[in-house]
Motif scaffolding. Structure first.
Motif, short mmCIF file in Angstrom:
data_model
loop_
_atom_site.label_atom_id
_atom_site.label_comp_id
_atom_site.label_asym_id
_atom_site.label_seq_id
_atom_site.Cartn_x
_atom_site.Cartn_y
_atom_site.Cartn_z
N ARG A 44 14.71 34.31 -19.08
CA ARG A 44 14.54 33.10 -18.27
C ARG A 44 14.28 31.86 -19.12
N THR A 55 21.47 26.40 -9.52
CA THR A 55 20.14 26.09 -9.01
C THR A 55 20.02 24.62 -8.63
N VAL A 229 6.78 25.10 -10.69
CA VAL A 229 7.62 26.27 -11.00
C VAL A 229 7.38 26.80 -12.41
N TYR A 232 6.30 30.37 -12.89
CA TYR A 232 7.30 31.42 -12.70
C TYR A 232 8.34 31.42 -13.82
N SER A 234 10.52 29.24 -14.43
CA SER A 234 11.81 28.88 -13.82
C SER A 234 12.47 27.76 -14.62
N ASP A 236 15.49 27.39 -15.12
CA ASP A 236 16.70 26.91 -14.46
C ASP A 236 16.41 25.76 -13.51
#
Length: 275
Positions: A44, A55, A229, A232, A234, A236
């Protein structure tokens, strides 16, 4: 032999040369991303460009089930509103006090030391005070931007006013101009384009304060989304949001530059390739 400092690229060549660093950065990212994804398809940290594009498209087109709003545009409008209000307040105060400090020695003697001291206070250090004083709503975020940007604008405009040729002030007074007329007809026209340039330089700082304030206490905004985010991993979401913030900052910078060139062409005479 023509010296290197005298070689001027054509407009087309400037664009191509300007794109080279971006192309190199993209190539480096693609190489690192492909290498990590080859070892771990679920990695990730460096998502593939296609994943980020998918995304970003989702955030830009689909409504959030909880809020009923399209996430990207809701965050963008919230952040831009805070930023523009804060920068506008800073510009008005900066221009007013810059002219007063630069044109009136009595005002400068009283306020210049205070402005210098305030400009040295790290705005992030007083963010808790702002939240206590104004709460966690919009006022504290806007105040942080204004407090962080205004002293810089005041000092920049004051310095520019003090470096204007004395002949201009003397000639205006010889022709019978009052103090008010000198401030509004001599200083104001020459400091206004300087204000636009100084605001361009301060935009990066304003974005920094905005993102920091949104990360600490907000329910929407670009900074809020990035810090929401991050837990997590994230990337992206984070990387496209960073690129989106950069694009917005660039567009605002170019808008101010365009306004300055259109409204004050005399100020930009002889700048050449400067933007």
């Amino acid at each position: 032999m023509k010296r290197l400092i005298n070689i001027m690229p054509s407009p087309g060549a400037r664009w191509l040369l300007g794109l080279v660093p971006f192309a190199l950065i993209a190539m480096v990212y693609l190489g690192m991303s492909n290498a990590r994804l080859a070892e771990n398809p679920d990695d990730r940290l460096l998502p593939a460009p296609a994943t980020m594009a998918e995304t970003f498209l989702t955030l830009a087109t689909e409504e959030n089930m909880r809020t009923g709003q399209i996430t990207l545009w809701a965050d963008t409008f919230a952040s831009l509103e805070r930023l523009l209000i804060g920068v506008a307040i800073s510009a008005v105060i900066g221009l007013t006090m810059g002219i007063a400090n630069g044109g009136l020695p009595l005002v400068r003697a009283k306020l210049s030391p205070l402005i210098t001291v305030v400009s040295l206070i790290p705005p992030m250090a007083i963010l808790p005070i702002l939240f206590i004083a104004f709460g966690t709503g919009e006022a504290a975020k806007i105040a942080l931007i204004a407090i962080g940007v205004t002293p810089f604008l005041i000092r920049d405009l004051q310095g520019h006013a003090l470096h204007l040729p004395d002949e201009q002030l003397i000639k205006a007074q010889t022709l019978g101009a009052s103090s008010w007329q000198v401030l509004t007809r001599v200083l104001l026209p020459q400091l206004t384009p300087r204000l636009l340039n100084a605001t361009r330089l301060a935009l990066g700082t304003a974005w920094l304060f905005l993102i920091a304030a949104e990360a600490i206490a907000a329910q929407d905004g670009l900074g809020y989304r990035i810090f929401l985010v991050r837990r997590y991993l994230s990337m992206d979401v984070i990387l496209p949001y960073v690129a989106w913030i950069t694009l917005l900052a660039f567009l605002l910078d170019q808008l101010l530059a365009w306004i300055s060139r259109r409204a004050f062409p005399w100020y930009h005479a002889g700048e050449g390739d400067a933007s």
